[in-house]
Write a protein that holds these residues in place. Structure first.
Motif, PDB file in Angstrom:
ATOM      1  N   TYR A 115      10.100  -1.882  -0.065  1.00 58.90           N
ATOM      2  CA  TYR A 115       9.613  -3.070  -0.772  1.00 58.90           C
ATOM      3  C   TYR A 115       8.712  -3.941   0.102  1.00 58.90           C
ATOM      4  CZ  TYR A 115      13.018  -2.286  -4.520  1.00 58.90           C
ATOM      5  OH  TYR A 115      13.731  -1.765  -5.560  1.00 58.90           O
ATOM      6  N   GLN A 118       3.818  -2.625   4.905  1.00 58.32           N
ATOM      7  CA  GLN A 118       3.768  -1.676   6.014  1.00 58.32           C
ATOM      8  C   GLN A 118       2.467  -1.916   6.777  1.00 58.32           C
ATOM      9  OE1 GLN A 118       6.586   0.413   6.220  1.00 58.32           O
ATOM     10  NE2 GLN A 118       7.208  -0.880   4.483  1.00 58.32           N
ATOM     11  N   SER A 155      -0.373  -1.789   3.853  1.00 59.00           N
ATOM     12  CA  SER A 155      -0.102  -1.258   2.520  1.00 59.00           C
ATOM     13  C   SER A 155       1.112  -1.983   1.949  1.00 59.00           C
ATOM     14  CB  SER A 155       0.154   0.247   2.579  1.00 59.00           C
ATOM     15  OG  SER A 155       1.313   0.530   3.325  1.00 59.00           O
ATOM     16  N   GLN A 156       1.058  -2.247   0.673  1.00 57.85           N
ATOM     17  CA  GLN A 156       2.139  -2.954  -0.014  1.00 57.85           C
ATOM     18  C   GLN A 156       2.392  -2.281  -1.347  1.00 57.85           C
ATOM     19  OE1 GLN A 156       4.292  -5.801   0.613  1.00 57.85           O
ATOM     20  NE2 GLN A 156       5.172  -4.773  -1.156  1.00 57.85           N
ATOM     21  N   LEU A 157       3.660  -1.835  -1.524  1.00 55.71           N
ATOM     22  CA  LEU A 157       4.024  -1.213  -2.786  1.00 55.71           C
ATOM     23  C   LEU A 157       4.010  -2.251  -3.896  1.00 55.71           C
ATOM     24  CD1 LEU A 157       5.169   1.225  -4.400  1.00 55.71           C
ATOM     25  CD2 LEU A 157       7.449   0.411  -3.752  1.00 55.71           C
ATOM     26  N   ILE A 158       3.310  -1.954  -4.938  1.00 57.04           N
ATOM     27  CA  ILE A 158       3.303  -2.849  -6.110  1.00 57.04           C
ATOM     28  C   ILE A 158       4.403  -2.424  -7.075  1.00 57.04           C
ATOM     29  CG2 ILE A 158       1.957  -3.653  -8.075  1.00 57.04           C
ATOM     30  CD1 ILE A 158      -0.536  -3.362  -6.358  1.00 57.04           C
ATOM     31  N   ASP A 160       6.705   1.407  -8.237  1.00 56.77           N
ATOM     32  CA  ASP A 160       6.877   2.848  -8.413  1.00 56.77           C
ATOM     33  C   ASP A 160       7.770   3.115  -9.613  1.00 56.77           C
ATOM     34  OD1 ASP A 160       9.289   1.981  -7.446  1.00 56.77           O
ATOM     35  OD2 ASP A 160       9.323   3.274  -5.700  1.00 56.77           O
ATOM     36  N   THR A 335       2.728   5.819  -8.700  1.00 59.15           N
ATOM     37  CA  THR A 335       3.022   4.806  -7.686  1.00 59.15           C
ATOM     38  C   THR A 335       1.766   3.996  -7.448  1.00 59.15           C
ATOM     39  OG1 THR A 335       4.670   6.216  -6.609  1.00 59.15           O
ATOM     40  CG2 THR A 335       3.746   4.413  -5.312  1.00 59.15           C
ATOM     41  N   SER A 337      -0.049   0.990  -5.215  1.00 61.02           N
ATOM     42  CA  SER A 337       0.057   0.292  -3.938  1.00 61.02           C
ATOM     43  C   SER A 337      -1.227  -0.463  -3.664  1.00 61.02           C
ATOM     44  CB  SER A 337       0.312   1.285  -2.795  1.00 61.02           C
ATOM     45  OG  SER A 337       1.475   2.020  -3.036  1.00 61.02           O
ATOM     46  N   LEU A 339      -3.834  -1.768  -0.698  1.00 61.35           N
ATOM     47  CA  LEU A 339      -4.224  -1.347   0.639  1.00 61.35           C
ATOM     48  C   LEU A 339      -5.236  -2.316   1.217  1.00 61.35           C
ATOM     49  CD1 LEU A 339      -4.780   2.459  -0.095  1.00 61.35           C
ATOM     50  CD2 LEU A 339      -2.705   1.364   0.775  1.00 61.35           C
TER      51      LEU A 339
END
Length: 486
Positions: A115, A118, A155-158, A160, A335, A337, A339
């Protein structure tokens, strides 16, 4: 004249027995050293030749028998509560289970890290044939130039679509399962500690019974020896009395071995140094409670089904596999993300890297089109493990129901054995007193007295075993319910 001689012998203090002819056996062990003196059968009796084993054993019995445990080594007194406290603190099985529970918590943190952003940094220096292009490998047409630069990526997960959240939920359930497994390990170690403690306490009491038996039979042997010298008893009586004394000495040796073995077992459970010798001390508090009522089996089983930590661990594992199967299935979804990248290139060829810094940002959508059936296999594996764990839980549930019922029956039986054993002990004590009196008066043979002594010893052993078997059965019942605590 014969009656006068018998009266004089009975009046001599060295041939008198303890009051009532019954040895009062202690409830708690008090280690002591006992010496035995056997009388040799006269060589002219005609029953055994001179220098036989009987005469040699009579001489050897005058010496103090060496104990299996070094009498110079000190023993450490310990109560049940102290033993349980030390075991919970020092036993390596408990420490290992707690460490595994902490490790499961770190797995949850690893999964939840998806979450968070990164961020990576890099420094690159390159020597190249300026203007050349990569001709093989990755699909790219970037030109190569000699340069040096530094920068970073973020990078950041939006989203999944629930894959990570289901993984986190599965890891949390597995962490809770490890906590329950650690609790079950603690109860296992406590039960092993209780068994070792009561075994040692029982062995110490049996040793006292053996010592008292040796002393009583030594008195009979001395009396028979004196009567034999006065031609009032035959050499056969002396032979039987000596054999009974030797038998009691074997009983004492077995009891000493039992004490040493039980102390070693308790030392191992407490993770103490191997040369530590413990002496179990019984808590003289409240009397143990009576066993539960016979019709309480259903209630006790219901408590056990809800409180046993090992069963709860299997249930949590099954829930974790259900969550994991859902998470694996969600890998089919995209997924999304965010960037970002940026940096500087301080060393560059003239006119190529203009300006000498770079930055960019964007959104990436990743869609699994074909993964070689990997996702379906992972989801199927998790569902199969869930079903297997549920079946294991059903089997353990049935085993718990059986253990609760058996433990309740054993506790009730052990409780009843206490009163029966006490009656047996009182009856054999009275029979032994009568047999001793009849033997001193010449009204019975040594066989009758020997049988009475044997029954008295058996009754004393049964009384000791009955008490500690009941105390242990109560702890086993608490363990079966998942309620075992210090």
């Amino acid at each position: 004249m014969k009656l006068l001689t018998i009266a004089l012998l009975l009046a001599t203090p060295m041939f008198c027995f303890a009051q009532g002819g019954v040895v009062d056996l202690p409830a708690a062990p008090h280690p002591a050293t006992v010496t035995f003196q056997l009388a040799a059968v006269p060589p002219n009796s005609g029953l055994v030749p001179p220098e036989t084993s009987n005469s040699r054993s009579s001489e050897d019995s005058g010496q103090e028998q060496a104990s299996l445990v070094d009498p110079g080594a000190g023993t450490t007194p310990i109560t049940l509560s102290d033993a349980e406290r030390i075991a919970l603190k020092n036993n390596p099985r408990i420490t290992a289970s707690r460490l595994l529970a902490l490790a499961a918590g770190q797995v949850t943190r690893q999964t939840r890290a998806g979450y968070l952003p990164q961020i990576y940094g890099a420094i690159t220096a390159e020597k190249a044939e300026d203007g050349s292009r990569i001709g093989s490998g990755a699909l790219t047409d970037s030109r190569l130039y000699t340069h040096a630069g530094t920068g970073g990526t973020l990078s950041q997960l939006i989203t999944d679509f629930g894959h990570t959240s289901e993984l986190v939920a599965a890891n949390r359930l597995q962490q809770k399962a490890e906590d329950q497994t650690a609790l079950a390990t603690e109860q296992d170690v406590m039960l092993a500690t209780d068994e070792a403690f009561y075994r040692l306490l029982n062995a110490q009491s049996l040793l006292e019974v053996a010592k008292a038996t040796v002393q009583a039979r030594a008195n009979v042997q001395k009396l028979t020896q004196a009567l034999t010298k006065s031609a009032l008893k035959s050499d056969l009586d002396l032979n039987i009395a000596s054999a009974d004394l030797s038998q009691s000495q074997l009983l004492q040796l077995d009891a000493e071995n039992g004490v040493a073995s039980a102390s070693a077992a308790l030392t191992a459970v407490l993770a103490a140094p191997a040369d530590t010798l413990y002496r179990a001390v019984e808590d003289h508090g409240e009397a143990p409670p009576a066993p539960p009522a016979p019709d309480s089996s259903a209630v006790l089983n219901a408590h056990a089904q809800s409180q046993r930590p090992d069963l709860e661990a299997l249930r949590l594992d099954a829930q974790a596999y259900r969550k994991l199967a859902r998470a694996q299935q969600l890998q089919h979804l995209p997924t999304i993300s965010a960037l970002a990248i940026g940096g500087i290139t301080p060393v560059v060829p003239d006119g190529i890297f203009v300006p000498h810094w770079y930055a960019a940002g964007g959104v990436n959508l990743s869609i699994p089109i074909f993964t070689g059936f990997r996702i379906d296999a992972q989801a199927r594996e998790a569902r199969l493990r869930q079903q297997a764990t549920e079946k294991q839980g059903d089997e353990l549930s049935n085993t718990i129901a059986r253990d609760v019922r058996v433990a309740l029956l054993n506790a009730k039986t052990a409780f009843r054995r206490i009163s029966v054993a006490d009656q047996f002990r009182a009856q054999t004590a009275q029979a032994l007193a009568l047999a001793e009196t009849r033997y001193r008066l010449g009204l019975s043979s040594i066989v009758e007295l020997s049988q009475a002594q044997l029954q008295s010893t058996q009754a004393a052993v049964s009384a000791v075993n009955a008490r500690y078997d009941y105390l242990l059965s109560l702890r086993l019942l608490e363990y079966a319910q998942g309620q075992l605590a210090p």
